[in-house]
Scaffold this motif. Structure first.
Motif, PDB file in Angstrom:
ATOM      1  N   PHE A 167     -86.090  44.854   0.926  1.00 54.96           N
ATOM      2  CA  PHE A 167     -86.458  45.136  -0.460  1.00 54.96           C
ATOM      3  C   PHE A 167     -86.954  43.847  -1.109  1.00 54.96           C
ATOM      4  O   PHE A 167     -86.450  42.762  -0.822  1.00 54.96           O
ATOM      5  CB  PHE A 167     -85.262  45.687  -1.237  1.00 54.96           C
ATOM      6  CG  PHE A 167     -84.728  46.978  -0.674  1.00 54.96           C
ATOM      7  CD1 PHE A 167     -85.152  48.198  -1.169  1.00 54.96           C
ATOM      8  CD2 PHE A 167     -83.813  46.966   0.369  1.00 54.96           C
ATOM      9  CE1 PHE A 167     -84.670  49.385  -0.654  1.00 54.96           C
ATOM     10  CE2 PHE A 167     -83.324  48.152   0.907  1.00 54.96           C
ATOM     11  CZ  PHE A 167     -83.760  49.360   0.394  1.00 54.96           C
ATOM     12  N   MET A 168     -87.956  43.972  -1.991  1.00 52.90           N
ATOM     13  CA  MET A 168     -88.537  42.792  -2.627  1.00 52.90           C
ATOM     14  C   MET A 168     -88.504  42.914  -4.144  1.00 52.90           C
ATOM     15  O   MET A 168     -88.821  43.966  -4.701  1.00 52.90           O
ATOM     16  CB  MET A 168     -89.992  42.597  -2.166  1.00 52.90           C
ATOM     17  CG  MET A 168     -90.684  41.399  -2.809  1.00 52.90           C
ATOM     18  SD  MET A 168     -92.400  41.194  -2.274  1.00 52.90           S
ATOM     19  CE  MET A 168     -92.139  40.603  -0.590  1.00 52.90           C
ATOM     20  N   ASN A 169     -88.118  41.805  -4.786  1.00 53.42           N
ATOM     21  CA  ASN A 169     -88.233  41.687  -6.230  1.00 53.42           C
ATOM     22  C   ASN A 169     -89.692  41.352  -6.534  1.00 53.42           C
ATOM     23  O   ASN A 169     -90.177  40.290  -6.155  1.00 53.42           O
ATOM     24  CB  ASN A 169     -87.299  40.587  -6.755  1.00 53.42           C
ATOM     25  CG  ASN A 169     -87.325  40.466  -8.261  1.00 53.42           C
ATOM     26  OD1 ASN A 169     -88.382  40.474  -8.895  1.00 53.42           O
ATOM     27  ND2 ASN A 169     -86.153  40.354  -8.858  1.00 53.42           N
ATOM     28  N   MET A 170     -90.402  42.239  -7.201  1.00 55.59           N
ATOM     29  CA  MET A 170     -91.839  42.088  -7.389  1.00 55.59           C
ATOM     30  C   MET A 170     -92.191  41.026  -8.422  1.00 55.59           C
ATOM     31  O   MET A 170     -93.366  40.693  -8.594  1.00 55.59           O
ATOM     32  CB  MET A 170     -92.466  43.422  -7.772  1.00 55.59           C
ATOM     33  CG  MET A 170     -92.278  44.515  -6.717  1.00 55.59           C
ATOM     34  SD  MET A 170     -92.797  43.991  -5.058  1.00 55.59           S
ATOM     35  CE  MET A 170     -94.571  43.813  -5.293  1.00 55.59           C
ATOM     36  N   GLU A 171     -91.191  40.473  -9.106  1.00 52.34           N
ATOM     37  CA  GLU A 171     -91.445  39.390 -10.058  1.00 52.34           C
ATOM     38  C   GLU A 171     -91.233  38.025  -9.407  1.00 52.34           C
ATOM     39  O   GLU A 171     -92.009  37.097  -9.623  1.00 52.34           O
ATOM     40  CB  GLU A 171     -90.531  39.535 -11.280  1.00 52.34           C
ATOM     41  CG  GLU A 171     -90.839  40.766 -12.134  1.00 52.34           C
ATOM     42  CD  GLU A 171     -89.968  40.828 -13.365  1.00 52.34           C
ATOM     43  OE1 GLU A 171     -89.125  39.921 -13.545  1.00 52.34           O
ATOM     44  OE2 GLU A 171     -90.122  41.783 -14.150  1.00 52.34           O
TER      45      GLU A 171
END
Length: 243
Positions: free
Chosen positions: A139-143
């Motif tokens: 999972f990736m934090n898009m910020e």
């Protein structure tokens, strides 16, 4: 008299210098005290703010619900099942099945009715599911573009997660422990056997279908491949066609 005047002037000059030095020292001392006082106040406010942000919340067995996260035995657990029991004799109690979100182990625990526990202090972070890496879902934090890897086997309802889906990742003490999957989702049917004529008359009203995420559920006989349907991810049930 001239000499007396000379010494009087020197004494007054020295006294003035001492007074000025004393004033300077007093000023510096006051500034230092003010700085210390301000630092103390800010520190106290910081601790108070943290206390307000992360109060220890307590719950009881009356608050049990499926998916609730609680803390005991220095770990974090999710309530998977529970049953309130009121025997004819004796005190009421609650049977529960818990999942340890650190180890994945399950535990069957019996509680006294009304027994208290600490709610897990869980932080939430919005992230996007990116890809599978071995047995881990990434999972990736898009910020910030920071990634978190969580074993697929540790995520309830992982089979309903789509690529690039925005989800809430739960963290306990900075460690990702679970992912919140919506209770209701719209998904495409990618595999479904055609409904043969006469099946309904024979009492068969449902058939298995595979969804775009790989999850398999039972759907009505009239559902065809390519259709989008609404699914209850908690009960793994068909809710209806997407509108």
């Amino acid at each position: 008299s001239g000499s007396s005047h000379h010494w009087r002037a020197r004494c007054e000059h020295c006294l003035a210098r001492r007074t000025t030095s004393t004033r300077r020292l007093n000023t510096f001392a006051m500034l230092a005290l003010c700085a210390l006082a301000e630092a103390y106040v800010l520190t106290a406010r910081g601790h108070a703010s943290q206390s307000r942000l992360h109060p220890v919340r307590m719950g009881t067995t009356a608050d049990f619900k499926t998916g609730l996260t609680i803390e005991f035995d220095n770990s974090v657990w999710k309530v998977q099942e529970f049953l309130h029991v009121k025997p004819g004799k004796g005190s009421a109690f609650v049977r529960s099945k818990l999942k340890n979100l650190e180890t994945g182990n399950t535990l069957e625990k019996t509680w006294k009715a009304g027994e208290s526990f600490a709610d897990a202090q869980v932080d939430k972070e919005e992230m996007q599911y990116s890809y599978m890496d071995g047995e881990d879902m990434v999972f990736m934090n898009m910020e910030t573009y920071e990634e978190e890897r969580i074993p697929k086997g540790d995520i309830d309802k992982a089979e309903f997660i789509k690529e690039e889906m925005q989800l809430t990742v739960l963290k306990w003490q900075g460690k990702p422990i679970d992912v919140q999957v919506p209770k209701s989702m719209t998904l495409k049917v990618v595999e479904a056997a055609p409904g043969a004529a006469g099946n309904t008359a024979q009492g068969r009203t449902e058939k298995p279908a595979v969804l775009e995420t790989g999850a398999e559920i039972m759907v009505p006989m009239f559902i065809k491949e390519g259709e989008e349907i609404k699914v209850d991810t908690d009960d793994r049930k068909y809710l209806g066609r997407a509108t």
